[in-house]
Design a protein around this motif. Structure first.
Motif, PDB file in Angstrom:
ATOM      1  N   GLU A   1      -1.656  15.950  -1.194  1.00 18.27           N
ATOM      2  CA  GLU A   1      -0.524  16.852  -2.250  1.00 18.27           C
ATOM      3  C   GLU A   1      -1.138  15.989  -3.455  1.00 18.27           C
ATOM      4  OE1 GLU A   1       3.542  16.770  -1.586  1.00 18.27           O
ATOM      5  OE2 GLU A   1       3.065  17.758   0.638  1.00 18.27           O
ATOM      6  N   THR A   2      -1.198  14.825  -3.578  1.00 19.36           N
ATOM      7  CA  THR A   2      -1.090  13.997  -4.869  1.00 19.36           C
ATOM      8  C   THR A   2      -2.647  13.602  -5.238  1.00 19.36           C
ATOM      9  OG1 THR A   2      -1.047  11.964  -3.753  1.00 19.36           O
ATOM     10  CG2 THR A   2       1.074  13.173  -4.321  1.00 19.36           C
ATOM     11  N   GLY A   3      -3.328  13.443  -3.987  1.00 25.06           N
ATOM     12  CA  GLY A   3      -4.837  12.689  -4.558  1.00 25.06           C
ATOM     13  C   GLY A   3      -4.866  11.452  -4.700  1.00 25.06           C
ATOM     14  N   GLN A   4      -3.777  10.736  -4.391  1.00 24.50           N
ATOM     15  CA  GLN A   4      -3.528   9.094  -4.641  1.00 24.50           C
ATOM     16  C   GLN A   4      -4.334   8.606  -3.718  1.00 24.50           C
ATOM     17  OE1 GLN A   4       0.866   8.553  -5.098  1.00 24.50           O
ATOM     18  NE2 GLN A   4       0.105   6.505  -5.954  1.00 24.50           N
ATOM     19  N   ASP A   5      -4.926   7.187  -4.110  1.00 24.04           N
ATOM     20  CA  ASP A   5      -5.537   6.559  -3.202  1.00 24.04           C
ATOM     21  C   ASP A   5      -4.569   5.986  -1.905  1.00 24.04           C
ATOM     22  OD1 ASP A   5      -8.005   4.664  -2.797  1.00 24.04           O
ATOM     23  OD2 ASP A   5      -6.457   3.439  -2.641  1.00 24.04           O
ATOM     24  N   ALA A   6      -5.195   5.959  -0.862  1.00 18.74           N
ATOM     25  CA  ALA A   6      -4.428   5.602   0.322  1.00 18.74           C
ATOM     26  C   ALA A   6      -3.678   4.311   0.236  1.00 18.74           C
ATOM     27  CB  ALA A   6      -5.523   5.518   1.785  1.00 18.74           C
ATOM     28  N   GLY A   7      -4.447   3.301  -0.308  1.00 18.53           N
ATOM     29  CA  GLY A   7      -4.259   1.918  -0.609  1.00 18.53           C
ATOM     30  C   GLY A   7      -3.000   1.788  -1.280  1.00 18.53           C
ATOM     31  N   ASP A   8      -2.968   2.465  -2.468  1.00 17.14           N
ATOM     32  CA  ASP A   8      -2.099   2.656  -3.573  1.00 17.14           C
ATOM     33  C   ASP A   8      -0.702   2.948  -2.841  1.00 17.14           C
ATOM     34  OD1 ASP A   8      -3.930   1.888  -5.223  1.00 17.14           O
ATOM     35  OD2 ASP A   8      -4.010   3.525  -6.371  1.00 17.14           O
ATOM     36  N   ILE A   9      -0.841   4.223  -2.194  1.00 23.98           N
ATOM     37  CA  ILE A   9       0.379   4.737  -1.517  1.00 23.98           C
ATOM     38  C   ILE A   9       0.916   3.800  -0.455  1.00 23.98           C
ATOM     39  CG2 ILE A   9       0.910   6.653   0.037  1.00 23.98           C
ATOM     40  CD1 ILE A   9      -1.354   8.297  -0.810  1.00 23.98           C
ATOM     41  N   ILE A  10       0.236   2.920   0.130  1.00 28.04           N
ATOM     42  CA  ILE A  10       0.688   2.062   1.101  1.00 28.04           C
ATOM     43  C   ILE A  10       1.557   1.071   0.381  1.00 28.04           C
ATOM     44  CG2 ILE A  10       0.206   0.116   2.965  1.00 28.04           C
ATOM     45  CD1 ILE A  10      -2.155   2.352   3.566  1.00 28.04           C
ATOM     46  N   GLN A  11       0.752   0.432  -0.569  1.00 27.63           N
ATOM     47  CA  GLN A  11       1.410  -0.712  -1.335  1.00 27.63           C
ATOM     48  C   GLN A  11       2.689   0.055  -2.022  1.00 27.63           C
ATOM     49  OE1 GLN A  11      -1.306  -2.363  -4.115  1.00 27.63           O
ATOM     50  NE2 GLN A  11      -0.708  -4.186  -3.193  1.00 27.63           N
ATOM     51  N   SER A  12       2.533   1.030  -2.715  1.00 30.30           N
ATOM     52  CA  SER A  12       3.841   1.583  -3.689  1.00 30.30           C
ATOM     53  C   SER A  12       4.930   1.966  -2.977  1.00 30.30           C
ATOM     54  CB  SER A  12       3.350   2.561  -4.676  1.00 30.30           C
ATOM     55  OG  SER A  12       2.971   3.688  -3.867  1.00 30.30           O
ATOM     56  N   GLN A  13       4.621   2.305  -1.462  1.00 29.46           N
ATOM     57  CA  GLN A  13       5.676   2.503  -0.923  1.00 29.46           C
ATOM     58  C   GLN A  13       6.090   1.687   0.320  1.00 29.46           C
ATOM     59  OE1 GLN A  13       5.721   6.710   0.681  1.00 29.46           O
ATOM     60  NE2 GLN A  13       5.148   7.480  -1.356  1.00 29.46           N
ATOM     61  N   GLY A  14       5.389   0.764   0.158  1.00 31.31           N
ATOM     62  CA  GLY A  14       5.868  -0.515   1.037  1.00 31.31           C
ATOM     63  C   GLY A  14       5.560  -0.252   2.474  1.00 31.31           C
ATOM     64  N   LEU A  15       4.573   0.561   2.976  1.00 31.16           N
ATOM     65  CA  LEU A  15       4.304   1.073   4.029  1.00 31.16           C
ATOM     66  C   LEU A  15       3.598   0.300   5.128  1.00 31.16           C
ATOM     67  CD1 LEU A  15       3.541   4.916   3.310  1.00 31.16           C
ATOM     68  CD2 LEU A  15       5.711   4.096   4.259  1.00 31.16           C
ATOM     69  N   ALA A  16       3.050  -0.769   4.484  1.00 35.31           N
ATOM     70  CA  ALA A  16       2.200  -1.797   5.346  1.00 35.31           C
ATOM     71  C   ALA A  16       3.306  -2.412   6.521  1.00 35.31           C
ATOM     72  CB  ALA A  16       1.798  -2.911   4.377  1.00 35.31           C
ATOM     73  N   GLN A  17       2.645  -2.409   7.552  1.00 41.00           N
ATOM     74  CA  GLN A  17       3.266  -3.194   8.820  1.00 41.00           C
ATOM     75  C   GLN A  17       3.368  -4.415   8.494  1.00 41.00           C
ATOM     76  OE1 GLN A  17       1.936  -0.603  12.589  1.00 41.00           O
ATOM     77  NE2 GLN A  17       0.346  -1.667  11.615  1.00 41.00           N
ATOM     78  N   VAL A  18       4.518  -5.137   9.275  1.00 38.76           N
ATOM     79  CA  VAL A  18       4.855  -6.553   8.947  1.00 38.76           C
ATOM     80  C   VAL A  18       3.822  -7.192  10.007  1.00 38.76           C
ATOM     81  CG1 VAL A  18       6.253  -8.614   9.101  1.00 38.76           C
ATOM     82  CG2 VAL A  18       6.996  -6.225   8.032  1.00 38.76           C
ATOM     83  N   SER A  19       2.860  -8.080   9.575  1.00 38.78           N
ATOM     84  CA  SER A  19       1.896  -8.852  10.626  1.00 38.78           C
ATOM     85  C   SER A  19       2.297 -10.345  10.416  1.00 38.78           C
ATOM     86  CB  SER A  19       0.346  -8.512  10.367  1.00 38.78           C
ATOM     87  OG  SER A  19       0.172  -7.170  10.417  1.00 38.78           O
ATOM     88  N   ASP A  20       2.972 -10.617   9.815  1.00 37.23           N
ATOM     89  CA  ASP A  20       3.167 -11.985   9.260  1.00 37.23           C
ATOM     90  C   ASP A  20       3.964 -12.659  10.424  1.00 37.23           C
ATOM     91  OD1 ASP A  20       3.906 -14.426   7.948  1.00 37.23           O
ATOM     92  OD2 ASP A  20       5.941 -13.727   7.547  1.00 37.23           O
ATOM     93  N   ASP A  21       3.418 -13.879  11.018  1.00 39.04           N
ATOM     94  CA  ASP A  21       3.970 -14.424  12.122  1.00 39.04           C
ATOM     95  C   ASP A  21       5.249 -14.911  12.053  1.00 39.04           C
ATOM     96  OD1 ASP A  21       1.459 -13.922  13.198  1.00 39.04           O
ATOM     97  OD2 ASP A  21       1.061 -16.153  13.814  1.00 39.04           O
ATOM     98  N   GLY A  22       5.931 -15.257  11.056  1.00 37.16           N
ATOM     99  CA  GLY A  22       6.908 -16.005  10.871  1.00 37.16           C
ATOM    100  C   GLY A  22       8.118 -14.874  10.898  1.00 37.16           C
TER     101      GLY A  22
END
Lengths: 483, 467
Positions: free
Chosen positions: A403-424
């Protein structure tokens, strides 16, 4: 033999008229284009005005030779045109410049893959160059007919098959493969709705076992491959019922009526034209050098079946995947570009043949017009594979990109979609899970490792899908099994 | 002053010397048209006062045969079926003439679609021979030849498919040249028989023919049959010298049917050229007797296709019967063509349609093409031995109007000496070589190798200087 129980075999040959998308028309300098105001793309030559003379467009010859070679034909180096004489208001000279006894190409074949995975060889009888006629528009309300000469002089290649097809499905598969081959050659948009590709069929039936051909009818006015299939099915039924009721098939031209789903007689053999073919004196015959033909041959693009074989081998894909990818040369190209950016061809193939093709089919645009670049797609795939986002979230991101042509990385970052991998952060969740599910933990300790899956699912819920399931599994195992 | 009686090269000299203006020249031609056109009827259409460029290279008044397209001017092939047709474009020869400043007087009358040898089949009525108004001017470019002979134009363009420039030039006592096939662009010439048609000059003398050919010759990217060879300056070929030239006299051309006065006149001309140093020998063109029948198959076959476009749809005449006979479309075709074409046009369309019909093609058209090749080979052989060939242009002088209209075969034989040059593509010229005792002009035909128009000019000029 009882006519009622007689089994028949169908014999079908197809004539395809293909408009070649050269810049200018075949015998004059007018633009060769579709969809303009009527009678704006004309000159004395294509209007057939008295005194005007044709001059052959060499680009058309190159396209013709290209098609001939791609269809495995013998290409003639001697080029000669003839006049086909008949009267019709859409034909301003009252003759069509065509090739009669010396077509540019003859004796070829194409391999048409069928549903059962096997390929069928359909021979090409001949393919020749000619000019298209104008377009007649009947205005019933005003009781008059209007002519648009924009189409007059559009270069055509007529491709005539041998009668090598025995069912409407055969015909359909031949047309599919022919069209695909022509699209690969980049010589026509092959759009039946615009009339760039038109198909007439010759069809006859004969008792199974008989070698002589039965009397044929010619079917015209089929405006899609689907219509070809329907019209041929109808015509087989009609011819069989004529023969079964003791009648004979009349050699005639019949028109397919899309609405009524029937064919109707247009003219019989007796009414057929005598075209009085003779060599076109306004165009001097000439010879194409073998070197030129060889140059065109060398410059031929990779054709669908070659491409499929190569892609299958090189990227270790299966028959089905490679077949789907080559159905559109642009899609195949997109795929190969992706592979240069990310090494997992199968993963890329799955993304393309799945969600990307779905989008293409819905929007009916070429892949190059999507807001998706190979780089962006492979970035996305990489993020999914690295566990940054889940597969499911990845699909949503793809929709967003389209729809937007936005970069995949930007979308993940701006929408906070990254999975939590932080051990703590994840350890806290894991400890909660262990506390809340003592029974399951017991099972796991007892050796039922599969039960971990349940806990992972619970954990994903707690994290609203944003956790890395692999990481949770790892931490659960470490805590519970101390590994 | 009567500059209209002068040749173009004389006029151009006088203009150069400021003794004459282009305007004067046109005015005198115009006055002549006023005076004699009602008798001669050389024109199908006379154009409104044209633009005259005083400083143009060649501001010469020229009549154009009615089958050569001029933008915005009625161009009808002297046929009713092209009533009202004004082409939206110029023929290539017209573009070239416009560029050199030529002044178009009008469209010259012709046999309908160039079908004829007398200009009697014109929809506008016959043209009369200025030498004797009871006689035909020949044809089909009879209007063009008569206009020049009557001083109603200084120059004219004709077209020649089987003799249509040379035969009327002979009968009207002027020079007429059919260039090599491919020397002059046919773009804009309404086709009769595409493989035979060629546009060429009709002038008062050889020098003018060379001047006019200089303007119109040359390759044209709009005509694939025009040949891409350099065009020499033809005036350089105008030499009073035939010493050492070998000229052939085909024995097949001096047979029964030839008017003894024509024969004598041609041999008188041969004697003059001999005196000037040319040598003559009898040659044979063995397939000559098949030329007329071959021509009437090839030419009518092509014509039947070329004339099919006159169907009442896009331009020209359109007629419909009062009530539907077959279908509205077929009725329109039939009625338009029935009314629009004259008898001779219909006869030739039917002949050609028959020759191309399925089942007859091999016996007629294909056979015709083969014989045509043999006729061409006759000339190839002959030109290995001789530099040129001399024959009469026409077996007779101008005949009476109406004399042959009911006898198409005898009319077709008027072209017996000219047809072979079209079938073989070679250049040929007709030059006045004397008068009969009835004071009618006789023409001499010279033929040469393809693209050797210079040979025609050289021999013709020598003859003109010494006769």
């Amino acid at each position: 033999m009882n006519q009622q129980t007689q089994q028949f075999e169908t014999v079908i040959g197809l004539e395809v008229h293909l408009q070649l998308d050269t810049k200018t028309k075949i015998f004059c300098g007018c633009a060769n284009a579709f969809g303009h105001e009527p009678n704006t793309l004309t000159c004395p030559v294509c209007l057939g005005l008295p005194g005007s003379l044709p001059v052959f467009n060499k680009q058309v010859l190159e396209y013709g030779i290209k098609i001939g070679l791609a269809l495995n034909c013998t290409v003639s180096s001697f080029i000669k045109f003839d006049r086909k004489n008949y009267y019709y208001p859409d034909l301003p000279k009252a003759y069509q410049i065509s090739q009669y006894d010396m077509p540019v190409a003859r004796n070829g074949f194409i391999m048409a893959p069928s549903q059962n995975g096997e390929s069928k060889k359909i021979r090409i009888h001949r393919a020749h160059l000619e000019e298209d006629a104008g377009k007649l528009i009947h205005d019933d309300a005003a009781n008059c007919s209007l002519v648009d000469y924009n189409r007059t002089g559009t270069p055509l290649m007529e491709i005539v098959s041998e009668p090598d097809m025995h069912s409407p499905q055969d015909a359909y598969e031949y047309l599919q493969m022919l069209k695909l081959t022509l699209q690969y050659l980049n010589v026509s948009d092959c759009d039946m709705e615009k009339g760039s590709l038109r198909c007439d069929a010759n069809i006859s039936i004969r008792p199974v076992g008989q070698t002589n051909l039965g009397t044929k009818t010619e079917i015209k006015n089929m405006n899609s491959f689907k219509a070809v299939k329907e019209a041929l099915s109808y015509e087989i039924g009609r011819q069989e019922s004529v023969v079964r009721s003791g009648g004979v098939i009349v050699q005639e031209t019949r028109l397919w009526d899309e609405n009524k789903q029937m064919t109707f007689s247009m003219r019989s053999k007796e009414e057929a034209h005598d075209y009085r073919y003779f060599p076109e004196p306004d165009l001097v015959p000439f010879t194409v050098s073998e070197q030129k033909i060889e140059e065109i041959k060398t410059a031929l693009p990779e054709l669908p079946l070659q491409k499929q074989a190569r892609i299958k081998e090189r990227y270790r894909l299966n028959d089905y995947d490679s077949f789907i990818l080559v159905q559109d040369p642009l899609v195949a190209g997109f795929f190969e570009e992706c592979v240069t950016l990310y090494p997992d061809a199968k993963k890329i193939c799955n993304w393309i043949t799945g969600p990307v093709l779905q989008e293409l089919n819905a929007k009916k645009v070429p892949i190059t017009e999507l807001k998706l670049s190979p780089k962006n797609l492979t970035t996305l795939i990489q993020k999914v594979e690295e566990g940054v986002v889940s597969n499911l979230v990845g699909k949503d991101i793809l929709k967003n990109i389209l729809e937007t042509g936005q970069d995949a990385g930007d979308i993940i970052q701006s929408q906070g979609l990254a999975q939590v991998s932080d051990d703590g952060a994840l350890l806290k969740i894991v400890d909660e899970l262990i506390k809340e599910n003592e029974k399951v933990v017991g099972q796991i300790k007892a050796g039922e490792e599969k039960a971990i899956g349940f806990l992972v699912g619970q954990g994903m819920k707690k994290m609203q899908g944003k956790a890395n399931p692999k990481k949770i599994t790892e931490l659960l195992k470490r805590r519970i099994l101390d590994v | 002053m009567t500059p209209n009686t002068l040749t173009a090269h004389a006029i151009l000299d006088l203009i150069k010397q400021k003794k004459l203006s282009a305007k004067d020249v046109f005015a005198s031609v115009s006055a002549q048209i006023q005076k004699t056109e009602k008798d001669v009827h050389a024109y199908a259409t006379i154009f409104d006062a044209p633009q005259i460029q005083e400083n143009a290279a060649v501001p010469i008044p020229i009549a154009i045969k009615d089958n050569i397209c001029i933008k915005g001017e009625l161009t009808t092939c002297s046929s009713q079926i092209l009533s009202g047709f004004k082409p939206p474009y110029d023929a290539t020869v017209i573009q070239k003439l416009k560029a050199s400043g030529a002044v178009f007087t009008g469209h010259a009358n012709m046999d309908e679609f160039a079908f004829g040898s007398s200009t009697e089949t014109s929809y506008y009525g016959p043209t009369r021979n200025p030498w004797n108004l009871a006689c035909v001017p020949g044809g089909s470019s009879g209007g063009s030849a008569a206009a020049v002979a009557a001083n109603e134009a200084i120059w004219a363009l004709g077209s020649d498919t089987g003799g249509s420039i040379r035969q009327p030039a002979a009968l009207c006592g002027v020079v007429g040249l059919k260039p090599t096939y491919g020397r002059v662009s046919r773009y804009g010439l309404i086709a009769f028989a595409s493989s035979l048609d060629q546009i060429g000059p009709i002038t008062k003398d050889i020098t003018d023919a060379a001047l006019l050919l200089n303007i119109i010759a040359g390759h044209d990217e709009h005509d694939s049959t025009s040949v891409d060879l350099p065009v020499p300056d033809y005036t350089k070929a105008l030499r009073n010298d035939v010493k050492g030239l070998k000229i052939g006299i085909p024995k097949e051309y001096f047979i029964e049917g030839i008017d003894p006065q024509v024969k004598k006149s041609v041999f008188d001309a041969i004697a003059i050229l001999k005196k000037c140093g040319a040598t003559f020998e009898e040659i044979s063109l063995p397939h000559t007797e098949y030329a007329v029948s071959t021509y009437y198959i090839v030419a009518t076959a092509e014509a039947s296709s070329n004339l099919a476009r006159f169907d009442g749809i896009q331009y020209g005449l359109r007629r419909k019967p009062d009530h539907i006979r077959k279908t509205p479309l077929i009725d329109l075709y039939e009625e338009t063509r029935d009314i629009g074409f004259g008898t001779e046009a219909k006869r030739r369309i039917m002949l050609g349609t028959y020759a191309l019909s399925s089942g007859y093609y091999d016996a007629y058209y294909l056979k015709g093409l083969k014989v045509r090749t043999l006729i061409k080979k006759d000339f190839d052989e002959a030109f290995k031995k001789v530099d040129a060939i001399i024959t009469p242009t026409s077996p007779t002088t101008a005949f009476k109007i109406g004399e042959k209209t009911n006898d198409p075969l005898s009319m077709y034989l008027s072209d017996i000496y000219t047809i072979s040059a079209n079938l073989s593509g070679i250049p040929a010229i007709s030059i006045p070589c004397g008068l009969s005792k009835d004071n009618l002009p006789i023409g001499l035909q010279i033929m040469a190798k393809p693209f050797d128009e210079e040979m025609l000019f050289r021999i013709g000029f020598t003859f003109e200087q010494n006769k």
